[in-house]
Design a protein around this motif. Structure first.
Motif, mmCIF file in Angstrom:
data_model
loop_
_atom_site.group_PDB
_atom_site.id
_atom_site.type_symbol
_atom_site.label_atom_id
_atom_site.label_comp_id
_atom_site.label_asym_id
_atom_site.label_seq_id
_atom_site.Cartn_x
_atom_site.Cartn_y
_atom_site.Cartn_z
ATOM 1 N N MET A 27 0.812 -1.315 0.072
ATOM 2 C CA MET A 27 0.089 -0.418 -0.516
ATOM 3 C C MET A 27 0.871 1.054 -0.071
ATOM 4 O O MET A 27 0.466 2.693 -0.634
ATOM 5 C CB MET A 27 -1.149 -0.281 1.132
ATOM 6 C CG MET A 27 -1.541 -0.853 1.062
ATOM 7 S SD MET A 27 -2.987 -0.810 -0.015
ATOM 8 C CE MET A 27 -3.187 -2.119 -1.167
ATOM 9 N N ALA A 28 2.075 1.114 0.615
ATOM 10 C CA ALA A 28 2.529 2.591 1.283
ATOM 11 C C ALA A 28 3.379 2.574 -0.222
ATOM 12 O O ALA A 28 3.917 4.714 -0.412
ATOM 13 C CB ALA A 28 3.567 2.343 2.447
ATOM 14 N N VAL A 29 4.106 1.971 -0.865
ATOM 15 C CA VAL A 29 5.423 2.136 -2.222
ATOM 16 C C VAL A 29 4.561 3.542 -3.196
ATOM 17 O O VAL A 29 4.807 4.472 -3.737
ATOM 18 C CB VAL A 29 5.596 0.747 -2.482
ATOM 19 C CG1 VAL A 29 6.399 0.945 -4.182
ATOM 20 C CG2 VAL A 29 6.527 0.190 -1.625
ATOM 21 N N PRO A 30 3.102 3.131 -3.762
ATOM 22 C CA PRO A 30 2.544 4.142 -4.611
ATOM 23 C C PRO A 30 2.601 5.089 -3.721
ATOM 24 O O PRO A 30 2.288 6.512 -4.420
ATOM 25 C CB PRO A 30 1.522 2.805 -5.045
ATOM 26 C CG PRO A 30 1.603 1.366 -4.643
ATOM 27 C CD PRO A 30 2.336 1.338 -3.361
ATOM 28 N N THR A 31 2.142 5.121 -2.385
ATOM 29 C CA THR A 31 2.023 6.577 -1.825
ATOM 30 C C THR A 31 2.795 7.488 -2.049
ATOM 31 O O THR A 31 2.435 8.534 -2.001
ATOM 32 C CB THR A 31 0.545 6.119 -0.895
ATOM 33 O OG1 THR A 31 1.188 5.205 0.545
ATOM 34 C CG2 THR A 31 -0.527 5.935 -0.660
ATOM 35 N N ILE A 32 3.505 6.784 -1.546
ATOM 36 C CA ILE A 32 5.297 7.743 -1.282
ATOM 37 C C ILE A 32 5.290 8.271 -2.350
ATOM 38 O O ILE A 32 5.497 9.150 -2.154
ATOM 39 C CB ILE A 32 6.244 5.939 -1.081
ATOM 40 C CG1 ILE A 32 6.004 6.479 0.857
ATOM 41 C CG2 ILE A 32 7.398 7.228 -0.456
ATOM 42 C CD1 ILE A 32 7.376 4.999 1.162
ATOM 43 N N ILE A 33 5.301 7.450 -3.288
ATOM 44 C CA ILE A 33 6.058 7.865 -5.172
ATOM 45 C C ILE A 33 4.780 9.156 -5.168
ATOM 46 O O ILE A 33 5.463 9.721 -5.486
ATOM 47 C CB ILE A 33 5.940 6.702 -5.528
ATOM 48 C CG1 ILE A 33 6.844 5.860 -5.595
ATOM 49 C CG2 ILE A 33 5.854 7.326 -7.271
ATOM 50 C CD1 ILE A 33 6.270 4.574 -6.044
ATOM 51 N N SER A 34 3.507 8.834 -4.383
ATOM 52 C CA SER A 34 2.479 10.223 -5.355
ATOM 53 C C SER A 34 2.430 11.471 -4.807
ATOM 54 O O SER A 34 2.779 12.134 -4.955
ATOM 55 C CB SER A 34 0.919 9.666 -4.887
ATOM 56 O OG SER A 34 1.016 8.193 -5.940
ATOM 57 N N MET A 35 3.356 11.561 -2.973
ATOM 58 C CA MET A 35 3.325 11.937 -2.229
ATOM 59 C C MET A 35 4.775 13.283 -2.961
ATOM 60 O O MET A 35 4.705 14.188 -3.224
ATOM 61 C CB MET A 35 3.374 11.958 -1.103
ATOM 62 C CG MET A 35 2.047 11.415 0.333
ATOM 63 S SD MET A 35 0.949 13.085 -0.326
ATOM 64 C CE MET A 35 1.482 13.950 0.915
ATOM 65 N N LEU A 36 5.597 12.569 -2.900
ATOM 66 C CA LEU A 36 6.959 12.709 -3.381
ATOM 67 C C LEU A 36 6.693 13.646 -4.642
ATOM 68 O O LEU A 36 6.941 14.224 -4.726
ATOM 69 C CB LEU A 36 7.837 11.128 -3.239
ATOM 70 C CG LEU A 36 8.638 10.604 -1.871
ATOM 71 C CD1 LEU A 36 9.581 10.179 -2.684
ATOM 72 C CD2 LEU A 36 8.880 12.176 -1.324
ATOM 73 N N ILE A 37 6.058 12.859 -5.764
ATOM 74 C CA ILE A 37 5.987 13.898 -6.891
ATOM 75 C C ILE A 37 4.550 15.116 -7.140
ATOM 76 O O ILE A 37 5.011 15.987 -7.202
ATOM 77 C CB ILE A 37 4.912 13.023 -7.704
ATOM 78 C CG1 ILE A 37 6.034 12.040 -8.211
ATOM 79 C CG2 ILE A 37 4.096 13.470 -9.151
ATOM 80 C CD1 ILE A 37 7.211 11.892 -8.787
ATOM 81 N N THR A 38 3.943 14.790 -5.921
ATOM 82 C CA THR A 38 3.304 16.283 -5.846
ATOM 83 C C THR A 38 3.890 17.120 -5.139
ATOM 84 O O THR A 38 4.208 18.387 -4.757
ATOM 85 C CB THR A 38 2.234 16.119 -4.536
ATOM 86 O OG1 THR A 38 1.232 14.992 -4.931
ATOM 87 C CG2 THR A 38 1.620 16.948 -3.619
ATOM 88 N N SER A 39 5.388 16.747 -4.261
ATOM 89 C CA SER A 39 5.983 17.620 -3.740
ATOM 90 C C SER A 39 6.776 18.151 -4.287
ATOM 91 O O SER A 39 7.597 19.581 -4.971
ATOM 92 C CB SER A 39 6.744 17.429 -2.435
ATOM 93 O OG SER A 39 6.214 17.044 -1.193
ATOM 94 N N ILE A 40 7.442 17.439 -6.032
ATOM 95 C CA ILE A 40 7.926 17.980 -6.974
ATOM 96 C C ILE A 40 7.515 19.698 -7.175
ATOM 97 O O ILE A 40 8.133 19.802 -8.155
ATOM 98 C CB ILE A 40 7.958 16.794 -7.496
ATOM 99 C CG1 ILE A 40 9.682 15.517 -7.111
ATOM 100 C CG2 ILE A 40 8.977 17.379 -8.989
ATOM 101 C CD1 ILE A 40 9.208 14.563 -7.434
ATOM 102 N N TYR A 41 6.345 18.948 -7.237
ATOM 103 C CA TYR A 41 4.922 20.430 -7.974
ATOM 104 C C TYR A 41 6.216 21.779 -7.271
ATOM 105 O O TYR A 41 6.616 22.638 -8.661
ATOM 106 C CB TYR A 41 3.507 20.259 -7.872
ATOM 107 C CG TYR A 41 3.093 18.792 -8.778
ATOM 108 C CD1 TYR A 41 2.811 19.712 -10.182
ATOM 109 C CD2 TYR A 41 2.584 18.578 -8.318
ATOM 110 C CE1 TYR A 41 2.053 18.536 -10.749
ATOM 111 C CE2 TYR A 41 1.828 17.557 -9.810
ATOM 112 C CZ TYR A 41 1.666 17.623 -10.377
ATOM 113 O OH TYR A 41 0.642 17.019 -11.527
ATOM 114 N N ASN A 42 6.222 21.561 -6.123
ATOM 115 C CA ASN A 42 6.645 22.959 -5.745
ATOM 116 C C ASN A 42 8.036 22.497 -5.935
ATOM 117 O O ASN A 42 8.240 24.195 -5.901
ATOM 118 C CB ASN A 42 5.990 23.163 -3.733
ATOM 119 C CG ASN A 42 4.415 22.858 -4.371
ATOM 120 O OD1 ASN A 42 4.082 23.562 -5.152
ATOM 121 N ND2 ASN A 42 4.485 22.177 -3.474
ATOM 122 N N ILE A 43 8.973 21.820 -5.477
ATOM 123 C CA ILE A 43 10.365 22.310 -5.841
ATOM 124 C C ILE A 43 10.661 22.625 -7.376
ATOM 125 O O ILE A 43 11.571 23.001 -7.381
ATOM 126 C CB ILE A 43 10.428 20.211 -5.036
ATOM 127 C CG1 ILE A 43 10.622 20.156 -4.074
ATOM 128 C CG2 ILE A 43 12.896 20.512 -6.033
ATOM 129 C CD1 ILE A 43 10.907 19.232 -3.592
#
Length: 456
Positions: A27-43
Protein backbone atom coordinates in the motif's frame (compact mmCIF):
# COMPACT_ATOMS: atom_id res chain seq x y z
CA UNK A 1 1.59 -3.69 -16.63
CA UNK A 2 -1.64 -2.52 -15.02
CA UNK A 3 -3.03 -4.62 -12.23
CA UNK A 4 -6.15 -6.64 -12.81
CA UNK A 5 -9.45 -5.45 -11.49
CA UNK A 6 -10.31 -7.07 -8.16
CA UNK A 7 -13.67 -7.36 -6.42
CA UNK A 8 -14.63 -5.66 -3.16
CA UNK A 9 -14.64 -9.07 -1.43
CA UNK A 10 -11.08 -9.75 -2.62
CA UNK A 11 -10.01 -6.36 -1.28
CA UNK A 12 -11.63 -7.15 2.08
CA UNK A 13 -9.84 -10.46 2.35
CA UNK A 14 -6.51 -8.91 1.39
CA UNK A 15 -6.81 -6.07 3.92
CA UNK A 16 -7.93 -8.22 6.83
CA UNK A 17 -5.78 -11.35 6.42
CA UNK A 18 -2.52 -10.54 4.57
CA UNK A 19 0.69 -10.22 6.67
CA UNK A 20 1.01 -6.65 7.96
CA UNK A 21 4.57 -5.77 6.78
CA UNK A 22 4.05 -6.92 3.20
CA UNK A 23 0.52 -5.45 3.06
CA UNK A 24 1.65 -2.01 4.24
CA UNK A 25 4.61 -2.18 1.90
CA UNK A 26 2.26 -2.90 -0.99
CA UNK A 27 0.00 0.00 0.00
CA UNK A 28 2.77 2.43 0.97
CA UNK A 29 5.15 2.32 -2.00
CA UNK A 30 2.63 3.88 -4.44
CA UNK A 31 1.48 6.47 -1.85
CA UNK A 32 5.05 7.46 -1.02
CA UNK A 33 5.75 7.97 -4.71
CA UNK A 34 2.49 9.94 -5.07
CA UNK A 35 3.35 12.26 -2.16
CA UNK A 36 6.91 12.79 -3.36
CA UNK A 37 5.68 13.69 -6.82
CA UNK A 38 3.17 16.11 -5.28
CA UNK A 39 6.09 17.82 -3.52
CA UNK A 40 8.02 17.88 -6.76
CA UNK A 41 5.39 20.24 -8.20
CA UNK A 42 6.50 22.86 -5.68
CA UNK A 43 10.19 21.96 -5.74
CA UNK A 44 10.33 22.10 -9.55
CA UNK A 45 8.69 25.52 -9.60
CA UNK A 46 11.06 26.78 -6.90
CA UNK A 47 14.12 25.33 -8.66
CA UNK A 48 13.42 26.75 -12.10
CA UNK A 49 12.00 30.07 -10.87
CA UNK A 50 15.10 30.55 -8.71
CA UNK A 51 16.99 31.11 -11.97
CA UNK A 52 14.98 34.30 -12.41
CA UNK A 53 16.23 35.91 -9.17
CA UNK A 54 15.67 36.12 -5.42
CA UNK A 55 12.38 38.07 -5.61
CA UNK A 56 10.92 35.60 -8.11
CA UNK A 57 11.99 32.71 -5.87
CA UNK A 58 10.32 34.36 -2.89
CA UNK A 59 7.06 34.75 -4.84
CA UNK A 60 6.65 30.97 -5.06
CA UNK A 61 6.95 30.79 -1.29
CA UNK A 62 4.50 33.67 -0.93
CA UNK A 63 1.88 31.79 -2.97
CA UNK A 64 2.38 28.53 -1.09
CA UNK A 65 -0.31 29.29 1.54
CA UNK A 66 -2.91 29.42 -1.24
CA UNK A 67 -1.65 26.12 -2.62
CA UNK A 68 -1.93 24.76 0.92
CA UNK A 69 -5.55 25.93 1.15
CA UNK A 70 -6.38 24.19 -2.13
CA UNK A 71 -4.70 21.05 -0.82
CA UNK A 72 -6.47 21.42 2.54
CA UNK A 73 -9.88 21.40 0.85
CA UNK A 74 -8.89 18.42 -1.29
CA UNK A 75 -7.61 16.44 1.69
CA UNK A 76 -10.63 17.45 3.77
CA UNK A 77 -13.06 15.89 1.29
CA UNK A 78 -10.60 13.19 0.18
CA UNK A 79 -9.65 11.92 3.62
CA UNK A 80 -13.13 12.60 5.00
CA UNK A 81 -14.79 10.46 2.35
CA UNK A 82 -11.89 8.03 1.88
CA UNK A 83 -11.37 6.80 5.42
CA UNK A 84 -15.16 6.56 5.90
CA UNK A 85 -15.39 4.55 2.67
CA UNK A 86 -12.71 2.13 3.89
CA UNK A 87 -14.59 1.57 7.16
CA UNK A 88 -17.89 1.10 5.30
CA UNK A 89 -16.27 -1.40 2.95
CA UNK A 90 -14.75 -3.15 5.96
CA UNK A 91 -18.30 -3.42 7.33
CA UNK A 92 -19.56 -4.39 3.81
CA UNK A 93 -21.86 -1.34 3.52
CA UNK A 94 -21.41 -0.57 -0.20
CA UNK A 95 -24.44 1.73 -0.54
CA UNK A 96 -23.18 4.20 2.06
CA UNK A 97 -19.70 4.03 0.52
CA UNK A 98 -21.15 5.12 -2.87
CA UNK A 99 -22.90 8.09 -1.26
CA UNK A 100 -19.72 9.23 0.47
CA UNK A 101 -17.68 8.91 -2.74
CA UNK A 102 -20.02 11.07 -4.82
CA UNK A 103 -20.55 13.76 -2.18
CA UNK A 104 -16.82 14.01 -1.45
CA UNK A 105 -15.84 14.48 -5.10
CA UNK A 106 -18.49 16.95 -6.24
CA UNK A 107 -18.29 19.03 -3.06
CA UNK A 108 -14.53 19.41 -3.49
CA UNK A 109 -14.88 20.59 -7.08
CA UNK A 110 -17.44 23.21 -6.04
CA UNK A 111 -15.26 24.49 -3.20
CA UNK A 112 -12.30 24.75 -5.58
CA UNK A 113 -14.43 26.83 -7.93
CA UNK A 114 -15.21 29.22 -5.06
CA UNK A 115 -11.47 29.61 -4.38
CA UNK A 116 -10.91 30.51 -8.04
CA UNK A 117 -13.61 33.19 -8.14
CA UNK A 118 -12.76 34.81 -4.81
CA UNK A 119 -9.02 34.66 -5.40
CA UNK A 120 -9.19 36.34 -8.81
CA UNK A 121 -11.58 39.02 -7.55
CA UNK A 122 -9.16 40.01 -4.78
CA UNK A 123 -5.86 39.11 -6.43
CA UNK A 124 -3.76 42.13 -5.41
CA UNK A 125 -5.06 42.48 -1.83
CA UNK A 126 -4.55 38.75 -1.39
CA UNK A 127 -0.98 38.97 -2.73
CA UNK A 128 -0.18 41.73 -0.24
CA UNK A 129 -1.85 39.86 2.60
CA UNK A 130 0.33 36.84 1.88
CA UNK A 131 3.43 38.92 2.64
CA UNK A 132 4.60 40.26 -0.73
CA UNK A 133 7.07 43.13 -0.63
CA UNK A 134 6.93 45.79 -3.34
CA UNK A 135 9.59 43.93 -5.33
CA UNK A 136 7.92 40.53 -4.95
CA UNK A 137 4.34 41.70 -5.68
CA UNK A 138 4.46 41.64 -9.52
CA UNK A 139 5.81 38.07 -9.51
CA UNK A 140 3.21 36.97 -6.95
CA UNK A 141 0.31 38.34 -9.00
CA UNK A 142 1.55 36.67 -12.19
CA UNK A 143 2.07 33.31 -10.50
CA UNK A 144 -1.02 33.29 -8.29
CA UNK A 145 -3.41 34.54 -10.99
CA UNK A 146 -2.76 31.43 -13.08
CA UNK A 147 -2.60 28.93 -10.20
CA UNK A 148 -6.10 29.97 -9.11
CA UNK A 149 -7.53 28.89 -12.48
CA UNK A 150 -6.73 25.27 -11.69
CA UNK A 151 -8.20 25.25 -8.16
CA UNK A 152 -11.42 23.29 -8.97
CA UNK A 153 -9.76 20.24 -10.50
CA UNK A 154 -6.65 20.51 -8.30
CA UNK A 155 -8.96 20.14 -5.30
CA UNK A 156 -11.02 17.36 -6.87
CA UNK A 157 -7.97 15.35 -7.95
CA UNK A 158 -6.86 15.03 -4.33
CA UNK A 159 -10.25 13.49 -3.55
CA UNK A 160 -9.80 10.99 -6.39
CA UNK A 161 -6.30 10.18 -5.21
CA UNK A 162 -7.43 9.52 -1.64
CA UNK A 163 -10.52 7.54 -2.59
CA UNK A 164 -8.41 5.28 -4.79
CA UNK A 165 -5.84 4.51 -2.12
CA UNK A 166 -8.36 4.12 0.73
CA UNK A 167 -10.04 1.43 -1.36
CA UNK A 168 -6.75 -0.43 -1.80
CA UNK A 169 -5.94 0.89 -5.29
CA UNK A 170 -2.89 3.02 -4.52
CA UNK A 171 -1.27 1.82 -7.77
CA UNK A 172 -3.74 3.78 -9.92
CA UNK A 173 -3.43 6.80 -7.64
CA UNK A 174 0.34 6.67 -8.15
CA UNK A 175 -0.03 6.53 -11.94
CA UNK A 176 -2.22 9.64 -11.99
CA UNK A 177 -0.09 11.76 -9.64
CA UNK A 178 3.27 10.62 -11.02
CA UNK A 179 2.36 11.32 -14.64
CA UNK A 180 1.43 14.90 -13.84
CA UNK A 181 4.56 15.46 -11.76
CA UNK A 182 6.89 14.22 -14.48
CA UNK A 183 5.10 16.36 -17.06
CA UNK A 184 5.51 19.39 -14.81
CA UNK A 185 9.27 18.93 -14.67
CA UNK A 186 9.46 19.06 -18.48
CA UNK A 187 6.97 21.90 -18.92
CA UNK A 188 8.58 24.23 -16.36
CA UNK A 189 11.80 25.00 -18.28
CA UNK A 190 9.91 24.97 -21.59
CA UNK A 191 7.43 27.66 -20.53
CA UNK A 192 9.76 29.68 -18.26
CA UNK A 193 12.81 29.91 -20.53
CA UNK A 194 11.95 28.70 -24.05
CA UNK A 195 8.70 30.71 -24.26
CA UNK A 196 10.06 33.49 -21.97
CA UNK A 197 6.97 33.36 -19.74
CA UNK A 198 8.86 33.72 -16.43
CA UNK A 199 6.90 32.88 -13.26
CA UNK A 200 3.69 32.76 -15.32
CA UNK A 201 5.19 29.83 -17.22
CA UNK A 202 5.86 27.97 -13.97
CA UNK A 203 2.24 28.45 -12.91
CA UNK A 204 0.90 27.39 -16.31
CA UNK A 205 3.07 24.26 -16.25
CA UNK A 206 1.66 23.39 -12.83
CA UNK A 207 -2.03 23.71 -13.67
CA UNK A 208 -1.67 21.88 -17.01
CA UNK A 209 0.21 19.02 -15.34
CA UNK A 210 -2.34 18.74 -12.58
CA UNK A 211 -5.16 18.67 -15.12
CA UNK A 212 -3.50 15.66 -16.75
CA UNK A 213 -3.32 14.02 -13.31
CA UNK A 214 -7.01 14.77 -12.76
CA UNK A 215 -8.01 13.03 -16.00
CA UNK A 216 -5.83 9.99 -15.28
CA UNK A 217 -7.25 9.66 -11.76
CA UNK A 218 -10.79 9.74 -13.15
CA UNK A 219 -9.74 6.96 -15.49
CA UNK A 220 -8.27 5.05 -12.54
CA UNK A 221 -11.55 5.22 -10.62
CA UNK A 222 -13.38 3.84 -13.65
CA UNK A 223 -11.17 0.84 -14.42
CA UNK A 224 -9.96 -0.21 -10.95
CA UNK A 225 -13.23 -1.51 -9.54
CA UNK A 226 -13.53 1.40 -7.10
CA UNK A 227 -16.83 2.82 -5.90
CA UNK A 228 -18.18 4.86 -8.88
CA UNK A 229 -18.80 8.61 -8.74
CA UNK A 230 -22.46 9.36 -9.47
CA UNK A 231 -24.56 12.46 -8.96
CA UNK A 232 -27.51 10.21 -8.09
CA UNK A 233 -25.51 8.80 -5.18
CA UNK A 234 -25.57 12.21 -3.47
CA UNK A 235 -28.22 11.29 -0.91
CA UNK A 236 -28.65 12.18 2.75
CA UNK A 237 -26.37 15.17 2.26
CA UNK A 238 -26.56 16.53 5.78
CA UNK A 239 -25.77 13.17 7.39
CA UNK A 240 -23.01 12.21 4.96
CA UNK A 241 -21.39 15.64 5.00
CA UNK A 242 -21.24 15.34 8.78
CA UNK A 243 -19.42 12.00 8.40
CA UNK A 244 -17.02 13.52 5.85
CA UNK A 245 -16.40 16.49 8.13
CA UNK A 246 -15.60 14.25 11.07
CA UNK A 247 -13.09 12.27 9.04
CA UNK A 248 -11.70 15.25 7.13
CA UNK A 249 -11.30 17.87 9.86
CA UNK A 250 -7.86 16.61 10.93
CA UNK A 251 -6.63 16.94 7.33
CA UNK A 252 -8.22 20.38 7.03
CA UNK A 253 -6.43 21.46 10.20
CA UNK A 254 -3.15 19.87 9.13
CA UNK A 255 -3.10 21.38 5.63
CA UNK A 256 -5.00 24.58 6.46
CA UNK A 257 -2.75 25.42 9.36
CA UNK A 258 0.15 24.64 7.05
CA UNK A 259 -1.11 27.60 5.00
CA UNK A 260 -1.35 29.80 8.08
CA UNK A 261 2.07 28.74 9.29
CA UNK A 262 3.73 29.64 5.98
CA UNK A 263 1.88 32.97 5.99
CA UNK A 264 3.12 33.66 9.54
CA UNK A 265 6.63 32.60 8.52
CA UNK A 266 6.62 34.92 5.50
CA UNK A 267 5.39 37.84 7.59
CA UNK A 268 7.99 37.16 10.27
CA UNK A 269 10.75 37.00 7.65
CA UNK A 270 9.50 40.11 5.81
CA UNK A 271 11.50 42.64 7.93
CA UNK A 272 14.70 40.75 7.06
CA UNK A 273 14.19 41.22 3.30
CA UNK A 274 13.69 39.10 0.20
CA UNK A 275 16.69 36.88 1.01
CA UNK A 276 15.13 35.73 4.29
CA UNK A 277 11.79 34.99 2.64
CA UNK A 278 13.51 33.13 -0.21
CA UNK A 279 15.70 31.13 2.20
CA UNK A 280 12.80 30.00 4.38
CA UNK A 281 10.78 29.21 1.25
CA UNK A 282 13.56 26.90 0.03
CA UNK A 283 13.89 25.25 3.45
CA UNK A 284 10.13 24.70 3.55
CA UNK A 285 10.25 22.95 0.17
CA UNK A 286 13.14 20.68 1.19
CA UNK A 287 11.68 19.72 4.58
CA UNK A 288 8.24 19.24 3.05
CA UNK A 289 9.76 16.80 0.58
CA UNK A 290 10.96 14.61 3.47
CA UNK A 291 7.68 14.98 5.37
CA UNK A 292 5.69 14.13 2.24
CA UNK A 293 7.48 10.76 2.01
CA UNK A 294 6.55 10.13 5.64
CA UNK A 295 2.92 11.09 5.00
CA UNK A 296 2.90 8.78 1.99
CA UNK A 297 4.06 5.92 4.21
CA UNK A 298 1.33 6.79 6.70
CA UNK A 299 -1.24 6.84 3.92
CA UNK A 300 -0.23 3.29 3.08
CA UNK A 301 -1.11 2.43 6.69
CA UNK A 302 -4.51 4.16 6.62
CA UNK A 303 -6.52 1.76 4.41
CA UNK A 304 -5.12 -1.18 6.38
CA UNK A 305 -6.13 0.59 9.59
CA UNK A 306 -9.60 1.52 8.28
CA UNK A 307 -10.54 -1.89 6.90
CA UNK A 308 -9.38 -3.74 10.02
CA UNK A 309 -10.95 -1.26 12.42
CA UNK A 310 -14.25 -1.56 10.54
CA UNK A 311 -13.92 -5.36 10.67
CA UNK A 312 -13.21 -5.21 14.46
CA UNK A 313 -9.70 -6.66 14.02
CA UNK A 314 -8.13 -4.36 16.59
CA UNK A 315 -4.94 -6.37 17.09
CA UNK A 316 -4.07 -5.88 13.41
CA UNK A 317 -4.62 -2.14 13.77
CA UNK A 318 -2.12 -2.00 16.63
CA UNK A 319 0.37 -4.23 14.84
CA UNK A 320 0.25 -2.05 11.74
CA UNK A 321 0.65 1.14 13.78
CA UNK A 322 3.77 0.00 15.64
CA UNK A 323 5.31 -1.37 12.47
CA UNK A 324 4.93 2.03 10.80
CA UNK A 325 6.31 3.94 13.81
CA UNK A 326 9.46 1.81 13.94
CA UNK A 327 10.16 1.94 10.20
CA UNK A 328 9.48 5.68 9.85
CA UNK A 329 11.66 6.62 12.83
CA UNK A 330 14.67 4.67 11.56
CA UNK A 331 14.36 6.15 8.07
CA UNK A 332 13.93 9.70 9.41
CA UNK A 333 17.05 9.41 11.54
CA UNK A 334 19.03 8.58 8.40
CA UNK A 335 17.41 11.42 6.43
CA UNK A 336 17.97 13.87 9.29
CA UNK A 337 21.68 13.07 9.54
CA UNK A 338 22.11 13.34 5.77
CA UNK A 339 20.21 16.62 5.59
CA UNK A 340 22.24 18.10 8.47
CA UNK A 341 25.55 17.23 6.84
CA UNK A 342 24.65 18.52 3.39
CA UNK A 343 22.33 21.42 4.31
CA UNK A 344 24.47 24.09 2.69
CA UNK A 345 24.79 22.15 -0.55
CA UNK A 346 21.02 21.57 -0.70
CA UNK A 347 20.25 25.28 -0.27
CA UNK A 348 22.86 26.31 -2.85
CA UNK A 349 21.19 24.10 -5.47
CA UNK A 350 18.41 26.68 -5.53
CA UNK A 351 20.29 29.99 -4.99
CA UNK A 352 24.04 29.40 -5.35
CA UNK A 353 24.66 33.06 -6.27
CA UNK A 354 23.10 34.53 -3.12
CA UNK A 355 25.31 33.94 -0.07
CA UNK A 356 22.78 35.47 2.33
CA UNK A 357 20.08 33.01 1.27
CA UNK A 358 22.52 30.10 1.71
CA UNK A 359 23.62 31.19 5.20
CA UNK A 360 20.08 31.74 6.51
CA UNK A 361 18.73 28.58 4.90
CA UNK A 362 21.56 26.31 6.06
CA UNK A 363 21.03 27.09 9.75
CA UNK A 364 17.24 26.68 9.47
CA UNK A 365 17.50 23.37 7.61
CA UNK A 366 19.99 21.91 10.09
CA UNK A 367 17.72 22.77 13.00
CA UNK A 368 14.77 21.10 11.32
CA UNK A 369 16.83 17.99 10.57
CA UNK A 370 17.62 17.58 14.28
CA UNK A 371 13.91 17.36 15.13
CA UNK A 372 12.91 15.41 12.00
CA UNK A 373 12.98 11.88 13.57
CA UNK A 374 10.18 12.92 15.97
CA UNK A 375 7.79 13.46 13.07
CA UNK A 376 7.23 9.73 12.47
CA UNK A 377 5.61 9.30 15.87
CA UNK A 378 3.47 12.42 15.45
CA UNK A 379 2.20 11.66 11.95
CA UNK A 380 1.48 7.95 12.52
CA UNK A 381 -0.59 8.80 15.59
CA UNK A 382 -2.41 11.42 13.55
CA UNK A 383 -3.10 8.96 10.73
CA UNK A 384 -4.44 6.32 13.14
CA UNK A 385 -6.70 8.62 15.15
CA UNK A 386 -8.12 10.14 11.98
CA UNK A 387 -8.78 6.81 10.27
CA UNK A 388 -10.56 5.21 13.25
CA UNK A 389 -12.82 8.24 13.61
CA UNK A 390 -11.40 9.90 16.76
CA UNK A 391 -12.10 13.33 15.33
CA UNK A 392 -11.24 15.63 18.23
CA UNK A 393 -7.95 13.99 19.11
CA UNK A 394 -6.98 13.64 15.46
CA UNK A 395 -7.79 17.30 14.81
CA UNK A 396 -5.87 18.41 17.90
CA UNK A 397 -2.81 16.46 16.82
CA UNK A 398 -3.13 17.59 13.20
CA UNK A 399 -3.25 21.21 14.34
CA UNK A 400 -0.29 20.87 16.68
CA UNK A 401 2.80 20.84 14.50
CA UNK A 402 2.06 23.78 12.21
CA UNK A 403 -0.63 25.56 14.17
CA UNK A 404 -0.98 25.29 17.93
CA UNK A 405 2.77 25.26 18.52
CA UNK A 406 4.35 26.70 15.35
CA UNK A 407 2.37 29.94 14.98
CA UNK A 408 3.06 31.09 18.58
CA UNK A 409 6.71 30.09 18.16
CA UNK A 410 7.17 32.08 14.95
CA UNK A 411 5.44 35.09 16.52
CA UNK A 412 7.22 35.03 19.89
CA UNK A 413 10.77 33.85 19.09
CA UNK A 414 11.84 36.37 16.37
CA UNK A 415 11.32 39.47 18.56
CA UNK A 416 13.49 37.78 21.20
CA UNK A 417 16.14 36.12 19.03
CA UNK A 418 15.92 37.85 15.65
CA UNK A 419 16.41 35.71 12.54
CA UNK A 420 17.45 32.79 14.78
CA UNK A 421 13.92 32.76 16.19
CA UNK A 422 12.54 32.24 12.69
CA UNK A 423 15.01 29.45 11.99
CA UNK A 424 14.26 27.51 15.18
CA UNK A 425 10.45 27.94 15.26
CA UNK A 426 9.68 24.69 13.42
CA UNK A 427 11.91 22.36 15.50
CA UNK A 428 10.49 23.86 18.71
CA UNK A 429 6.98 23.15 17.42
CA UNK A 430 7.99 19.59 16.43
CA UNK A 431 9.21 18.80 19.95
CA UNK A 432 5.99 20.09 21.51
CA UNK A 433 3.85 18.11 19.01
CA UNK A 434 5.81 14.95 19.86
CA UNK A 435 5.00 15.31 23.56
CA UNK A 436 1.31 15.88 22.80
CA UNK A 437 1.26 12.75 20.61
CA UNK A 438 2.59 10.69 23.53
CA UNK A 439 -0.37 11.73 25.67
CA UNK A 440 -2.91 11.14 22.89
CA UNK A 441 -1.48 7.73 22.01
CA UNK A 442 -1.92 6.47 25.59
CA UNK A 443 -5.60 7.44 25.59
CA UNK A 444 -6.27 5.98 22.12
CA UNK A 445 -4.67 2.64 22.91
CA UNK A 446 -6.68 2.44 26.12
CA UNK A 447 -9.93 3.21 24.26
CA UNK A 448 -9.16 0.63 21.58
CA UNK A 449 -8.54 -2.09 24.14
CA UNK A 450 -11.86 -1.26 25.81
CA UNK A 451 -13.65 -1.51 22.43
CA UNK A 452 -11.94 -4.83 21.84
CA UNK A 453 -13.15 -6.20 25.18
CA UNK A 454 -16.70 -4.94 24.55
CA UNK A 455 -16.79 -6.57 21.11
CA UNK A 456 -15.54 -9.89 22.45
Amino acid sequence: MLKHKITQEEKFQMMTTAPIPSLIGKMAVPTIISMLITSIYNIADTFFVSRLGTSATASVGIVFPVMAIIQALGFFFGHGSGNSISRRLGAKDTERAEQLAGIGFFSAFLCGLCVTVLGLLFLEPLSLLLGSTSTILPYTKDYLGIILLGAPYMTAQLVLNNQLRFQGNAFYAMIGITSGGILNIFLDPLFIFKFNMGVSGAALATILSQFVSFLLLLWGIKISGCIPLKLKSMKYLKYNLKIIAQGGLPSLFRQGLGSISILALNLAANPYGDAAIAAMSIVSRISQFAISALIGFGQGFQPVCGFNYGAKKFSRVREAFWFCVKVSTVVLIFIGITGFLFAGSLISVFRKDDLQVIVIGTVALRMQCVALPLSGWVIMNNMMTQTIGKTFKASLLAAARQGIFFVPAVLVLPPLLGILGIQMAQPVADICAFLLAVVINRSIMKEMKEEEKAYE
